[in-house]
Design an enzyme around this catalytic site. Structure first.
Site, PDB file in Angstrom:
ATOM      1  N   TYR A  86       0.831  -1.219   0.000  1.00 18.94           N
ATOM      2  CA  TYR A  86       0.000   0.000   0.000  1.00 18.94           C
ATOM      3  C   TYR A  86       0.859   1.261   0.000  1.00 18.94           C
ATOM      4  O   TYR A  86       0.488   2.275  -0.589  1.00 18.94           O
ATOM      5  CB  TYR A  86      -0.983  -0.026   1.177  1.00 18.94           C
ATOM      6  CG  TYR A  86      -2.226  -0.838   0.880  1.00 18.94           C
ATOM      7  CD1 TYR A  86      -2.313  -2.168   1.266  1.00 18.94           C
ATOM      8  CD2 TYR A  86      -3.288  -0.285   0.172  1.00 18.94           C
ATOM      9  CE1 TYR A  86      -3.441  -2.931   0.965  1.00 18.94           C
ATOM     10  CE2 TYR A  86      -4.414  -1.041  -0.126  1.00 18.94           C
ATOM     11  CZ  TYR A  86      -4.490  -2.366   0.263  1.00 18.94           C
ATOM     12  OH  TYR A  86      -5.599  -3.114  -0.054  1.00 18.94           O
ATOM     13  N   HIS A 144     -14.646   3.731  -0.823  1.00 17.97           N
ATOM     14  CA  HIS A 144     -13.712   2.657  -0.435  1.00 17.97           C
ATOM     15  C   HIS A 144     -12.519   3.211   0.332  1.00 17.97           C
ATOM     16  O   HIS A 144     -11.486   2.554   0.430  1.00 17.97           O
ATOM     17  CB  HIS A 144     -13.229   1.888  -1.682  1.00 17.97           C
ATOM     18  CG  HIS A 144     -14.297   1.016  -2.281  1.00 17.97           C
ATOM     19  ND1 HIS A 144     -14.202   0.481  -3.545  1.00 17.97           N
ATOM     20  CD2 HIS A 144     -15.502   0.621  -1.803  1.00 17.97           C
ATOM     21  CE1 HIS A 144     -15.279  -0.234  -3.798  1.00 17.97           C
ATOM     22  NE2 HIS A 144     -16.099  -0.153  -2.774  1.00 17.97           N
ATOM     23  N   CYS A 204      -4.912   4.016  12.845  1.00 18.29           N
ATOM     24  CA  CYS A 204      -4.335   3.257  13.959  1.00 18.29           C
ATOM     25  C   CYS A 204      -5.188   2.021  14.228  1.00 18.29           C
ATOM     26  O   CYS A 204      -6.407   2.106  14.368  1.00 18.29           O
ATOM     27  CB  CYS A 204      -4.292   4.136  15.219  1.00 18.29           C
ATOM     28  SG  CYS A 204      -3.822   3.203  16.690  1.00 18.29           S
TER      29      CYS A 204
HETATM   30  P1  OAD Z   1     -11.750  -2.509 -12.582  1.00 15.52           P
HETATM   31  O1  OAD Z   1     -10.312  -2.651 -12.892  1.00 15.52           O
HETATM   32  O2  OAD Z   1     -12.538  -3.721 -12.141  1.00 15.52           O
HETATM   33  O3  OAD Z   1     -12.521  -1.923 -13.862  1.00 15.52           O
HETATM   34  C1  OAD Z   1     -12.014  -0.790 -14.514  1.00 15.52           C
HETATM   35  C2  OAD Z   1     -12.970  -0.463 -15.646  1.00 15.52           C
HETATM   36  O4  OAD Z   1     -12.540   0.745 -16.258  1.00 15.52           O
HETATM   37  C3  OAD Z   1     -13.000  -1.531 -16.740  1.00 15.52           C
HETATM   38  O5  OAD Z   1     -14.356  -1.844 -17.024  1.00 15.52           O
HETATM   39  C4  OAD Z   1     -12.327  -0.861 -17.944  1.00 15.52           C
HETATM   40  O6  OAD Z   1     -12.964  -1.199 -19.171  1.00 15.52           O
HETATM   41  C5  OAD Z   1     -12.572   0.604 -17.656  1.00 15.52           C
HETATM   42  N1  OAD Z   1     -11.524   1.506 -18.164  1.00 15.52           N
HETATM   43  C6  OAD Z   1     -10.188   1.293 -18.198  1.00 15.52           C
HETATM   44  N2  OAD Z   1      -9.560   2.389 -18.680  1.00 15.52           N
HETATM   45  C7  OAD Z   1     -10.541   3.316 -18.938  1.00 15.52           C
HETATM   46  C8  OAD Z   1     -10.540   4.646 -19.429  1.00 15.52           C
HETATM   47  N3  OAD Z   1      -9.402   5.274 -19.768  1.00 15.52           N
HETATM   48  N4  OAD Z   1     -11.735   5.294 -19.556  1.00 15.52           N
HETATM   49  C9  OAD Z   1     -12.901   4.677 -19.228  1.00 15.52           C
HETATM   50  N5  OAD Z   1     -12.966   3.408 -18.744  1.00 15.52           N
HETATM   51  C10 OAD Z   1     -11.793   2.749 -18.603  1.00 15.52           C
HETATM   52  O7  OAD Z   1     -11.871  -1.365 -11.473  1.00 15.52           O
HETATM   53  P2  OAD Z   1     -13.153  -0.979 -10.631  1.00 15.52           P
HETATM   54  O8  OAD Z   1     -14.416  -1.241 -11.381  1.00 15.52           O
HETATM   55  O9  OAD Z   1     -12.954   0.391 -10.118  1.00 15.52           O
HETATM   56  O10 OAD Z   1     -12.489  -2.454  -4.466  1.00 15.52           O
HETATM   57  O11 OAD Z   1     -13.063  -2.007  -9.389  1.00 15.52           O
HETATM   58  C11 OAD Z   1     -14.068  -1.893  -8.391  1.00 15.52           C
HETATM   59  C12 OAD Z   1     -13.460  -2.297  -7.081  1.00 15.52           C
HETATM   60  O12 OAD Z   1     -12.827  -3.595  -7.192  1.00 15.52           O
HETATM   61  C13 OAD Z   1     -12.342  -1.381  -6.607  1.00 15.52           C
HETATM   62  O13 OAD Z   1     -12.835  -0.243  -5.966  1.00 15.52           O
HETATM   63  C14 OAD Z   1     -11.638  -2.285  -5.616  1.00 15.52           C
HETATM   64  C15 OAD Z   1     -11.589  -3.555  -6.432  1.00 15.52           C
HETATM   65  O14 OAD Z   1     -11.551  -4.681  -5.638  1.00 15.52           O
HETATM   66  C16 OAD Z   1     -11.877  -2.547  -3.234  1.00 15.52           C
HETATM   67  O15 OAD Z   1     -10.679  -2.509  -3.131  1.00 15.52           O
HETATM   68  C17 OAD Z   1     -12.807  -2.719  -2.096  1.00 15.52           C
END
Ligand code: OAD
Length: 256
Positions: free
Chosen positions: A72, A134, A142
């Site tokens: 992280y 999130h 802490c």
């Molecule tokens: P993902 O990596 O699952 O999805 C990213 C999405 O963004 C995909 O559908 C891509 O097609 C799209 N994408 C990529 N580049 C892009 C761009 N330049 N413009 C528009 N779209 C684009 O990420 P999240 O959906 O954010 O949770 O993931 C959701 C959650 O899963 C995160 O918040 C995290 C993860 O586990 C926790 O950590 C609790």
């Protein structure tokens, strides 16, 4: 841009012009053009090198807090070296435009990179309308008292860092299996039930409760619009889904 996308963009602009209570849900895709890896992109996705279970869970922290703290801290350093992109700035400028018009635009972000706040600062947009559902990589908490801090050494002298309250400092993010911050859920519930337009940007729609908020908005009569590079889990459920890069689509889609 293909003709159909142009037509979709024109329709979406008309919806935005007539909407007064808007919710924007963002995911890792909006930060991709800032150089921050998304979670599930095969090539450089964060999970490509690690499995989520090894790092983003309370069990991972119990098992190896030093490894989790190192990962992280690496992600925190990366986001601090990145900048908001045209997509973040288009949203912040839209929030300013809406405020002048007496309209409301709430940003619910799943991202923990703080880039929406940095974009808001750049254009003096309202920061209280950005909710990090999130948590944030920039805030560490802490383990004994729950007190949060953004005042952290560069680099961390050791992993995990001891807190001044007798515990250790863990990242202030929501891990798998943990509840979202109560106030964030409250704000999300109220805003998704009251909006007249729900816009989802850059998310795969795989992680709940965020992935379900589009349905809550629809149940309460909102139009729903998606802007995503690829089809997401729920693309077909949106009233309109625009394929494209956030940094390219949003500046021409959103008023400023
Ligand atoms: P993902 O990596 O699952 O999805 C990213 C999405 O963004 C995909 O559908 C891509 O097609 C799209 N994408 C990529 N580049 C892009 C761009 N330049 N413009 C528009 N779209 C684009 O990420 P999240 O959906 O954010 O949770 O993931 C959701 C959650 O899963 C995160 O918040 C995290 C993860 O586990 C926790 O950590 C609790």
């Amino acid at each position: 841009m293909p003709v159909q996308e142009q037509i979709n963009l024109t329709r979406a602009r008309a919806w935005i012009e007539e909407s007064t209570r808007v919710v924007i849900l963002t995911g890792a895709g909006i930060s991709a053009e800032s150089g921050i890896p998304t979670f599930r992109d095969a090539m450089d996705g964060l999970w490509a090198r690690y499995s989520a279970e090894e790092l983003a869970t309370p069990e991972a922290w119990q098992r190896d807090p030093a490894l989790v703290s190192k990962w992280y801290e690496e992600r925190r350093r990366k986001v601090l070296n990145c900048a908001p992109n045209a997509g973040h700035l288009a949203i912040a400028r839209y929030q300013n435009w809406a405020k002048e018009q007496g309209r409301e635009v709430i940003v619910l972000t799943q991202n923990v990179d703080g880039l929406h706040f940095r974009a808001a600062k750049q254009v003096n947009a309202p920061e209280d309308a950005i909710i990090e559902v999130h948590g944030s990589l920039l805030r560490w908490r802490c383990t004994r008292t729950g007190n949060e801090t953004t005042d952290l050494p560069e680099p961390f002298e050791r992993h995990p860092l001891p807190s001044k309250f007798g515990g250790f400092l863990r990242p202030g993010v929501v891990w798998f299996g943990e509840a979202l911050p109560e106030d964030a859920v409250q704000r999300a519930d109220v805003s998704t039930r009251n909006c007249d337009l729900f816009i989802s940007i850059g998310t795969s729609g795989l992680v709940y409760p965020a992935a379900g908020w589009v349905f809550e908005a629809q149940r309460h009569g909102a139009k729903t619009l998606e802007v995503n590079r690829d089809p997401s889990q729920h693309s077909s459920e949106f009233d309109l889904s625009i394929r494209g890069m956030a940094g390219e689509v949003l500046p021409s889609l959103l008023p400023s």
